[in-house]
Design an enzyme around this catalytic site. Structure first.
Site, PDB file in Angstrom:
ATOM      1  N   ASP A 183      57.902 -39.209  34.957  1.00 21.57           N
ATOM      2  CA  ASP A 183      57.477 -39.650  36.290  1.00 21.57           C
ATOM      3  C   ASP A 183      58.212 -40.923  36.703  1.00 21.57           C
ATOM      4  O   ASP A 183      58.630 -41.707  35.856  1.00 21.57           O
ATOM      5  CB  ASP A 183      55.960 -39.885  36.260  1.00 21.57           C
ATOM      6  CG  ASP A 183      55.372 -39.970  37.664  1.00 21.57           C
ATOM      7  OD1 ASP A 183      56.048 -39.552  38.634  1.00 21.57           O
ATOM      8  OD2 ASP A 183      54.245 -40.460  37.790  1.00 21.57           O
ATOM      9  N   HIS A 202      66.419 -39.007  40.488  1.00 23.12           N
ATOM     10  CA  HIS A 202      66.433 -37.775  39.686  1.00 23.12           C
ATOM     11  C   HIS A 202      67.735 -37.682  38.878  1.00 23.12           C
ATOM     12  O   HIS A 202      67.743 -37.256  37.734  1.00 23.12           O
ATOM     13  CB  HIS A 202      66.291 -36.548  40.595  1.00 23.12           C
ATOM     14  CG  HIS A 202      64.979 -36.492  41.319  1.00 23.12           C
ATOM     15  ND1 HIS A 202      63.769 -36.691  40.695  1.00 23.12           N
ATOM     16  CD2 HIS A 202      64.672 -36.248  42.627  1.00 23.12           C
ATOM     17  CE1 HIS A 202      62.779 -36.581  41.575  1.00 23.12           C
ATOM     18  NE2 HIS A 202      63.305 -36.322  42.751  1.00 23.12           N
ATOM     19  N   LEU A 208      65.590 -28.742  16.564  1.00 23.48           N
ATOM     20  CA  LEU A 208      64.669 -29.012  17.679  1.00 23.48           C
ATOM     21  C   LEU A 208      64.509 -27.811  18.619  1.00 23.48           C
ATOM     22  O   LEU A 208      65.510 -27.184  18.994  1.00 23.48           O
ATOM     23  CB  LEU A 208      65.235 -30.197  18.471  1.00 23.48           C
ATOM     24  CG  LEU A 208      64.495 -30.597  19.731  1.00 23.48           C
ATOM     25  CD1 LEU A 208      63.167 -31.245  19.389  1.00 23.48           C
ATOM     26  CD2 LEU A 208      65.350 -31.567  20.554  1.00 23.48           C
TER      27      LEU A 208
HETATM   28  C1  FPP Z   1      58.918 -37.066  38.807  1.00 26.50           C
HETATM   29  O1  FPP Z   1      59.348 -38.196  39.527  1.00 26.50           O
HETATM   30  C2  FPP Z   1      60.050 -36.262  38.377  1.00 26.50           C
HETATM   31  C3  FPP Z   1      60.327 -34.996  38.826  1.00 26.50           C
HETATM   32  C4  FPP Z   1      59.490 -34.317  39.812  1.00 26.50           C
HETATM   33  C5  FPP Z   1      61.511 -34.237  38.380  1.00 26.50           C
HETATM   34  C6  FPP Z   1      62.018 -34.530  37.008  1.00 26.50           C
HETATM   35  C7  FPP Z   1      63.456 -34.158  36.965  1.00 26.50           C
HETATM   36  C8  FPP Z   1      64.431 -34.795  36.266  1.00 26.50           C
HETATM   37  C9  FPP Z   1      64.162 -35.894  35.355  1.00 26.50           C
HETATM   38  C10 FPP Z   1      65.869 -34.441  36.411  1.00 26.50           C
HETATM   39  C11 FPP Z   1      66.276 -33.076  36.079  1.00 26.50           C
HETATM   40  C12 FPP Z   1      65.684 -32.497  34.848  1.00 26.50           C
HETATM   41  C13 FPP Z   1      66.385 -32.046  33.781  1.00 26.50           C
HETATM   42  C14 FPP Z   1      65.688 -31.360  32.661  1.00 26.50           C
HETATM   43  C15 FPP Z   1      67.834 -32.224  33.696  1.00 26.50           C
HETATM   44  P1  FPP Z   1      58.850 -38.379  41.018  1.00 26.50           P
HETATM   45  O2  FPP Z   1      59.915 -37.916  41.930  1.00 26.50           O
HETATM   46  O3  FPP Z   1      57.519 -37.730  41.206  1.00 26.50           O
HETATM   47  O4  FPP Z   1      58.719 -39.931  41.070  1.00 26.50           O
HETATM   48  P2  FPP Z   1      57.746 -40.774  42.022  1.00 26.50           P
HETATM   49  O5  FPP Z   1      56.348 -40.530  41.525  1.00 26.50           O
HETATM   50  O6  FPP Z   1      58.214 -42.156  41.779  1.00 26.50           O
HETATM   51  O7  FPP Z   1      57.977 -40.301  43.429  1.00 26.50           O
END
Ligand code: FPP
Length: 243
Positions: A13, A30, A124
């Site tokens: 997150d 991201h 893993l």
């Molecule tokens: C939450 O942060 C994160 C996500 C919804 C997406 C997670 C994706 C990645 C880390 C990148 C791609 C994944 C891989 C496996 C390569 P948020 O956007 O909800 O953050 P916020 O709460 O600050 O808005």
């Protein structure tokens, strides 16, 4: 007390807030978050964890702005393509949970190929939760068991904990229950992540946002886990006696 966990789940997150705090578009968060994924997967492999599940895209994330969803799908595709050699060279088995059929073909193709080609890898297990919801996965398992009953292959009273666990996607993949759930960026909730599988998991929350979360932060989470006493409903004295 305990050593390293066997199976760790991470709720990644804080990508959006990390970017917004820097005046950057959310997608930059991201993108940087994908770099954290690379570092954490490599470290999990080095620490010889049995399994790592990353909450990469929830069922509910489909409701985000279309541009953000498209950018996340591009990042996933890029990750699956660019990490192929790393995953194969390090003997990592890639699997996924979630409604994979909802993903665009551009993601499904490299995902299916890597799942297939890494199936015999033995170190893993890296599980990507994609288009995933814990409640939705329980509904799916209930439907599977219901069909078995309709077909006359199962009686309702035969449904018990192991049978339900085995009907879940995680059970079918042979993933052990979660020992530790890590959530970055300060929020303290599960957000529909692996609800059944985290029944006895230890929870670890950190304020570090996912794009800044690297192996040294993960090492702290593992150190913290090692200090916990897992009781599974027993008393501390009972568990102390067992150890
Ligand atoms: C939450 O942060 C994160 C996500 C919804 C997406 C997670 C994706 C990645 C880390 C990148 C791609 C994944 C891989 C496996 C390569 P948020 O956007 O909800 O953050 P916020 O709460 O600050 O808005």
């Amino acid at each position: 007390m305990g050593g390293d966990p066997r199976h760790v789940g991470i709720i990644m997150d804080g990508n959006g807030r990390w970017a917004e705090d820097r005046g950057l578009p959310r997608i930059e968060g991201h993108r940087r978050g994908a770099d954290s994924v690379r570092d954490i997967v490599r470290y999990a492999r080095e620490r010889e964890l049995a399994a790592l599940t990353l909450y990469a895209f929830s069922e509910q994330n489909w409701a985000r702005p279309v541009d953000e969803v498209a950018a996340l799908m591009d990042l996933l595709r890029d990750y699956l393509t660019s990490e192929r050699a790393e995953i194969m060279d390090h003997d990592i088995r890639l699997v996924s949970v979630g409604a994979i059929d909802r993903l665009p073909q551009t993601v499904r193709e490299p995902l299916d190929a890597l799942v297939r080609d890494s199936a015999e890898n033995r170190h893993l297990t890296l599980c990507l939760a994609l288009s995933y919801g814990g409640q939705e996965s329980l509904v799916e398992a209930a439907r599977c068991l219901g069909s078995e009953i309709e077909a006359g292959r199962l009686r309702a009273e035969q449904i018990d904990l192991p049978r339900l666990a085995a009907a879940l996607q995680t059970g079918r993949l042979g993933l052990p229950p979660l020992d530790l759930v890590v959530r970055t960026s300060g929020e303290q909730r599960l957000s529909n992540f692996l609800l059944w599988e985290s029944a006895y998991a230890e929870l670890y929350f950190t304020d570090v946002p996912w794009p800044a979360f690297r192996r040294e932060h993960f090492a702290l989470a593992l150190d913290d886990y090692a200090q916990r006493q897992r009781r599974y409903g027993l008393t501390g004295a009972q568990v102390g006696g067992i150890e």
